[in-house]
Design an enzyme around this catalytic site. Structure first.
Site, PDB file in Angstrom:
ATOM      1  N   CYS A 117       0.358  -1.469   0.318  1.00 57.57           N
ATOM      2  CA  CYS A 117       0.144   0.045   0.121  1.00 57.57           C
ATOM      3  C   CYS A 117       1.096   1.747   0.026  1.00 57.57           C
ATOM      4  O   CYS A 117       0.208   2.144  -0.648  1.00 57.57           O
ATOM      5  CB  CYS A 117      -0.949  -0.190   1.153  1.00 57.57           C
ATOM      6  SG  CYS A 117      -2.372  -0.972   1.014  1.00 57.57           S
ATOM      7  N   ARG A 153      -8.023  -4.438  -3.587  1.00 59.33           N
ATOM      8  CA  ARG A 153      -7.396  -3.431  -4.380  1.00 59.33           C
ATOM      9  C   ARG A 153      -8.463  -2.347  -5.527  1.00 59.33           C
ATOM     10  O   ARG A 153      -8.281  -3.380  -6.657  1.00 59.33           O
ATOM     11  CB  ARG A 153      -5.880  -3.698  -4.559  1.00 59.33           C
ATOM     12  CG  ARG A 153      -4.531  -3.557  -3.583  1.00 59.33           C
ATOM     13  CD  ARG A 153      -3.508  -4.464  -4.285  1.00 59.33           C
ATOM     14  NE  ARG A 153      -2.566  -4.043  -3.287  1.00 59.33           N
ATOM     15  CZ  ARG A 153      -2.231  -3.770  -1.797  1.00 59.33           C
ATOM     16  NH1 ARG A 153      -2.755  -2.894  -1.845  1.00 59.33           N
ATOM     17  NH2 ARG A 153      -1.404  -4.668  -0.334  1.00 59.33           N
TER      18      ARG A 153
END
Length: 216
Positions: A46, A121
């Site tokens: 991330c 995601r």
């Protein structure tokens, strides 16, 4: 769960830039937005994604598109993580990040995989009318390619403006380069029109159902 072509659900969200209403906040500015979820703050993949998005944020904004992140972390966690990114990686995150700590919006958008408690995601591209134009999902273990998302946004905008379709890897397609595909003929008259346009040099064709042209 929502799908492409539907209106993005109206929702009030808490972000690192304060409380905003989606999709109105961006629609009222005449902007598109790219909403992307990440599994968790302070995680390696991330962090690489946020760093890379900030590096490209001006390219999105030049297209009239604003990025906005989301995870099920609380807002103070977002802020502290963004501070870490600035202090350690030299990039100040300038786009808002939603603190969906109850997972309500993530659940509504289908961002949380079955059996999971954190988001995948996901990427939602929403136009200036609040319509969802594209949805992309990546698993937690694989980071996204923001250059491909940029390409997708550009292609959607060109398609809207020019009434064309865009091929694989446009504008670097192996067959037709940076040219755009003319919508296939759907009537006998349209077939004749395609043949006439080809004869005039206005378009090129492999066949009447596969024609393309240079973008102006």
């Amino acid at each position: 769960m929502v799908v492409i072509g539907e209106k993005f659900p109206e929702v009030e969200v808490k972000t690192t830039h304060g409380v905003i209403k989606l999709p109105d906040y961006f629609a009222e500015q005449g902007k598109w937005f790219v909403l992307f979820s990440h599994p968790a703050d302070f995680t390696p993949v991330c962090t690489t994604e946020f760093y890379a998005m900030q590096k490209r944020v001006d390219q999105f904004r030049e297209l009239g598109v604003e990025p906005i992140g989301l995870s099920v972390d609380q807002v103070f966690s977002h802020i502290k993580w963004m501070e870490w990114i600035k202090e350690n990686l030299g990039e100040e995150i300038t786009f808002p990040v939603i603190a969906d700590d109850r997972g309500e919006l993530a659940d509504k958008l289908g961002m949380i995989p079955s059996g999971a408690t954190i988001t995948a995601r996901a990427v939602f591209i929403v136009d200036d009318k609040g319509i969802i134009r594209a949805i992309v999902y990546y698993p937690a273990e694989v980071g996204r390619d923001w250059d491909e998302i940029l390409r997708l946004v550009k292609a959607l905008k060109v398609s809207d403006e020019k009434g064309v379709a865009l091929p694989h890897k446009w504008p670097n397609n192996e067959l037709i380069g940076d040219k755009a595909i003319v919508p296939p003929a759907s009537t006998v008259d349209e077939v004749k029109q395609r043949e006439e346009a080809k004869a005039k040099g206005e378009i090129e064709c492999y066949d009447w159902w596969f024609c393309y042209k240079k973008l102006e």
